[in-house]
Design a protein around this motif. Structure first.
Motif, short mmCIF file in Angstrom:
data_model
loop_
_atom_site.label_atom_id
_atom_site.label_comp_id
_atom_site.label_asym_id
_atom_site.label_seq_id
_atom_site.Cartn_x
_atom_site.Cartn_y
_atom_site.Cartn_z
N PHE A 7 1.34 9.51 -11.02
CA PHE A 7 0.13 8.86 -10.50
C PHE A 7 0.43 7.96 -9.30
O PHE A 7 1.52 7.42 -9.16
CB PHE A 7 -0.54 8.02 -11.58
CG PHE A 7 -1.17 8.85 -12.66
CD1 PHE A 7 -2.44 9.40 -12.48
CD2 PHE A 7 -0.49 9.13 -13.82
CE1 PHE A 7 -3.02 10.20 -13.46
CE2 PHE A 7 -1.06 9.91 -14.81
CZ PHE A 7 -2.33 10.45 -14.63
N ALA A 8 -0.61 7.82 -8.47
CA ALA A 8 -0.67 6.84 -7.39
C ALA A 8 0.53 6.99 -6.44
O ALA A 8 0.84 8.10 -6.00
CB ALA A 8 -0.79 5.43 -7.97
N ARG A 9 1.21 5.89 -6.14
CA ARG A 9 2.29 5.92 -5.16
C ARG A 9 3.39 6.91 -5.57
O ARG A 9 3.97 7.60 -4.73
CB ARG A 9 2.88 4.51 -5.03
CG ARG A 9 3.71 4.31 -3.77
CD ARG A 9 4.54 3.03 -3.86
NE ARG A 9 3.80 1.87 -4.29
CZ ARG A 9 3.53 0.81 -3.54
NH1 ARG A 9 3.96 0.77 -2.31
NH2 ARG A 9 2.86 -0.21 -4.03
N ARG A 11 3.04 9.67 -7.32
CA ARG A 11 2.55 11.03 -7.06
C ARG A 11 2.69 11.36 -5.57
O ARG A 11 3.13 12.45 -5.20
CB ARG A 11 1.08 11.15 -7.48
CG ARG A 11 0.52 12.55 -7.33
CD ARG A 11 -0.99 12.60 -7.36
NE ARG A 11 -1.56 11.89 -6.24
CZ ARG A 11 -2.30 10.80 -6.34
NH1 ARG A 11 -2.62 10.31 -7.50
NH2 ARG A 11 -2.74 10.20 -5.26
N GLU A 12 2.31 10.39 -4.72
CA GLU A 12 2.39 10.63 -3.27
C GLU A 12 3.83 10.80 -2.82
O GLU A 12 4.15 11.67 -2.01
CB GLU A 12 1.75 9.46 -2.52
CG GLU A 12 0.27 9.62 -2.36
CD GLU A 12 -0.29 8.72 -1.29
OE1 GLU A 12 -1.49 8.87 -1.02
OE2 GLU A 12 0.43 7.86 -0.74
N GLU B 72 -7.81 4.78 -8.35
CA GLU B 72 -7.36 5.94 -9.11
C GLU B 72 -7.11 5.49 -10.56
O GLU B 72 -6.80 4.31 -10.79
CB GLU B 72 -6.05 6.44 -8.49
CG GLU B 72 -5.42 7.62 -9.21
CD GLU B 72 -4.14 8.12 -8.52
OE1 GLU B 72 -3.95 7.84 -7.33
OE2 GLU B 72 -3.34 8.78 -9.21
N HIS B 73 -7.26 6.40 -11.52
CA HIS B 73 -6.93 6.05 -12.90
C HIS B 73 -6.28 7.24 -13.59
O HIS B 73 -6.14 8.32 -13.00
CB HIS B 73 -8.16 5.56 -13.65
CG HIS B 73 -9.11 6.63 -14.09
ND1 HIS B 73 -9.74 7.50 -13.20
CD2 HIS B 73 -9.56 6.99 -15.32
CE1 HIS B 73 -10.52 8.32 -13.88
NE2 HIS B 73 -10.43 8.04 -15.17
N TRP B 144 -5.07 2.11 -10.15
CA TRP B 144 -4.31 1.78 -8.94
C TRP B 144 -5.28 1.71 -7.76
O TRP B 144 -6.11 2.60 -7.59
CB TRP B 144 -3.24 2.83 -8.66
CG TRP B 144 -2.28 2.97 -9.80
CD1 TRP B 144 -1.16 2.20 -10.02
CD2 TRP B 144 -2.37 3.89 -10.89
NE1 TRP B 144 -0.56 2.60 -11.18
CE2 TRP B 144 -1.27 3.63 -11.75
CE3 TRP B 144 -3.27 4.89 -11.25
CZ2 TRP B 144 -1.04 4.34 -12.91
CZ3 TRP B 144 -3.05 5.60 -12.42
CH2 TRP B 144 -1.95 5.33 -13.23
N TRP B 155 -1.14 1.47 -0.60
CA TRP B 155 -1.26 1.14 -2.02
C TRP B 155 -1.13 -0.37 -2.19
O TRP B 155 -0.29 -1.00 -1.57
CB TRP B 155 -0.16 1.83 -2.83
CG TRP B 155 -0.35 3.32 -2.89
CD1 TRP B 155 0.34 4.26 -2.18
CD2 TRP B 155 -1.30 4.02 -3.69
NE1 TRP B 155 -0.14 5.50 -2.48
CE2 TRP B 155 -1.14 5.40 -3.41
CE3 TRP B 155 -2.28 3.63 -4.61
CZ2 TRP B 155 -1.92 6.38 -4.02
CZ3 TRP B 155 -3.06 4.62 -5.21
CH2 TRP B 155 -2.87 5.96 -4.92
#
Lengths: 83, 174
Positions: A7-9, A11-12, B72-73, B144, B155
């Motif tokens: 997820f999030a960072r 995942r990127e 995001e979740h 996030w 982020w």
């Protein structure tokens, strides 16, 4: 099968949201699965070795010693920032 | 022997009664605070106090040109985490009803992000539980934030001050 989610960072950084891994007895601890993923390349090792990365198994935050079984859902994600 | 099946969380299982008392929604749509607060009240008038918190997208931020905040979740775990936080709050204070709504997706400055509402017989429990739920939500529930501005997308980093706020509830237990 293990379902592995990012997820999030994380995942990127990995350019990967989901992996479906055929179950192997070698994955019986989360730490072993993580090492398997790190062997995908130096970039994977760098990303998954970040100190603050959070691991969850079946929606519960766990540590490397967590025992895995076939069918588990594993997630790797950075510290949360909701609210 | 207890066997674990796929997707069954290891969290304490919140029973059906708790699910009725604790309303959790993770959604893209905006929400109506007045309607949410009314929904905390039962027909038997036992609630003497409702405390609530509403969080909004700030226009001024570390990046001043912020035009969009993306949230995001982790579907499933996020909702389970929030229910677990509400159950922990109910273990500390005599709560009657509680609810959490958290938005995801693209939000603009000024929009509502999150609502926490807690109903109890007395104000002390309502105030305490509302603050506890927000503190834990910010540090435990998998959401996030990503800020979008003219310089790009970034982020949001977790803040140590949020972790310290959540930690102080553990100190209160000692």
């Amino acid at each position: 099968m293990l379902k592995v989610l990012f997820f999030a960072r994380v995942r990127e950084q990995l350019d990967c949201a989901t992996l479906d891994l055929p179950w192997q007895p070698a994955f019986s601890e989360l730490g072993a699965l993580q090492e398997h993923l790190c062997q995908k390349g130096a970039h994977w090792r760098d990303v998954l070795s970040q100190e603050n990365i959070i691991r969850a198994v079946n929606h519960c935050v766990v540590d490397s010693s967590c025992v895995l079984t076939d069918g588990d859902e594993v997630a790797f994600y950075p510290p949360v920032t909701g609210g | 022997m207890v066997t674990r099946s796929h997707f069954i969380p290891r969290l304490p299982v919140v029973d059906q009664v708790e699910n009725k008392r604790f309303q959790v929604s993770v959604q893209q749509a905006d929400f109506d605070v007045s309607a949410l607060q009314r929904a905390l009240l039962q027909d038997n008038y036992e609630e003497g106090a409702v405390a609530s918190f509403t969080g909004y997208v700030r226009a001024s931020n570390a990046r001043r040109d912020l035009h969009t905040l993306e949230l995001e979740h982790y579907p499933g775990m996020t909702e389970n985490s929030i229910r677990d936080i509400l159950a922990q709050a109910a273990g500390r204070w005599p709560l009657l009803n509680a609810g959490v709504v958290h938005r995801v997706g693209a939000l603009r400055p000024g929009e509502q992000i999150v609502w926490v509402g807690v109903a109890s017989a007395h104000r002390e429990a309502a105030f305490g539980a509302c603050e506890f739920v927000m503190d834990y939500l910010k540090t435990r529930a998998p959401f996030w934030k990503r800020e979008l501005g003219k310089d790009g997308a970034f982020w949001v980093d977790a803040r140590e001050s949020d972790a310290e706020r959540a930690q102080r509830w553990l100190k209160i237990d000692e």
